[in-house]
Structure formats: C-alpha cells, structure tokens
Design a protein around this motif. Structure first.
Motif: not given
Length: 140
Positions: A62-84
């Motif tokens: 469907e055209g989606f790409i994984k940007i975070i694998e596994g749980e979201v935490n303080s190290d990767n939460i800043s990668k989130l964008k609206t519409n993810d």
C-alpha cells in the motif's frame, strides 16, 4: 497541517468489524484527508485467526515504509510525523493486530474493538505495544 474536515467525522463511530474498525478509519482518513487510496482487505469476526499477519504482509503493498521497528521510546519518538500509521501488538501472539494514525501533538486517532472511535494520547503504555510505525512513501 490541518485536516480538510478536521477530525470530527472520524470520532464517535460505533465499532463494526469490516465497516467501522481500526483499518477502516485509516482508509477513510487517508482517502479524505490525503487523497491516498488504500485497498480494503476482508475483515470479519474471525479475520485475525484466518490472516493474523495481514498488516505485516500488506503495508508495503500500500506504499508504506517502516520508519520505526519495535516500541517507540525516548530515542526514536522524535521520528514521528503527523499521518504516520502506528501498528500495535495488543494480543498475546506476536502479530500486529491494531492500527492507529498519529495526528501530532502526542495524540492518535484510532478505533479500538467494541469502542467508539476516538482521539487518545499516544502515551507510554501505547508506545510499548508498537510493532512498527509506517509512513506513506508520499511523505518521506
């Protein structure tokens, strides 16, 4: 970013598997707000037993790409964008079994089983249940 119809058409819907569920809210939001068509996949009361890896097998089609694998935490939460798209493991098995849309400001739009669709904080308990986060290729 401001949704065309704001969020109100998406909240308060009664749960009905295959019609008003976590996947249909994503399909509706992406179609109405972002002009992106996502194919429908059959869901009934037994869908998870019949196709437990449906989310895992179809997100890339469907055209989606994984940007975070596994749980979201303080190290990767800043990668989130609206519409993810947030994909969760709530069940006892290891398959992805729920999805929501990150709408920014620490909030998510989702439709949990047997509840009305709503906006909830994307808080620590939810972050710990993430299977992966996916972003549509149009927003990379």
């Amino acid at each position: 970013y401001h949704p065309k119809y704001y969020i109100s058409p998406y909240i308060g819907k009664t749960f009905e598997i295959g019609q008003n569920d976590c996947f249909s809210i994503i399909r509706d939001y992406y179609k109405n707000e972002l002009n992106i068509q996502i194919n429908d996949y059959f869901r009934d009361s037994k869908w998870f037993n019949q196709t437990p890896d449906s989310y895992d097998k179809n997100y890339d089609k469907e055209g989606f790409i994984k940007i975070i694998e596994g749980e979201v935490n303080s190290d990767n939460i800043s990668k989130l964008k609206t519409n993810d798209v947030l994909l969760f493991k709530y069940g006892k098995n290891q398959n992805t079994d729920h999805a929501a849309i990150y709408i920014g400001f620490g909030q998510m739009l989702h439709h949990a089983r047997n509840r009305n669709s709503n906006i909830q904080p994307f808080d620590l308990p939810h972050q710990r249940r993430i299977s992966f986060v996916a972003r549509h290729k149009n927003f990379l």
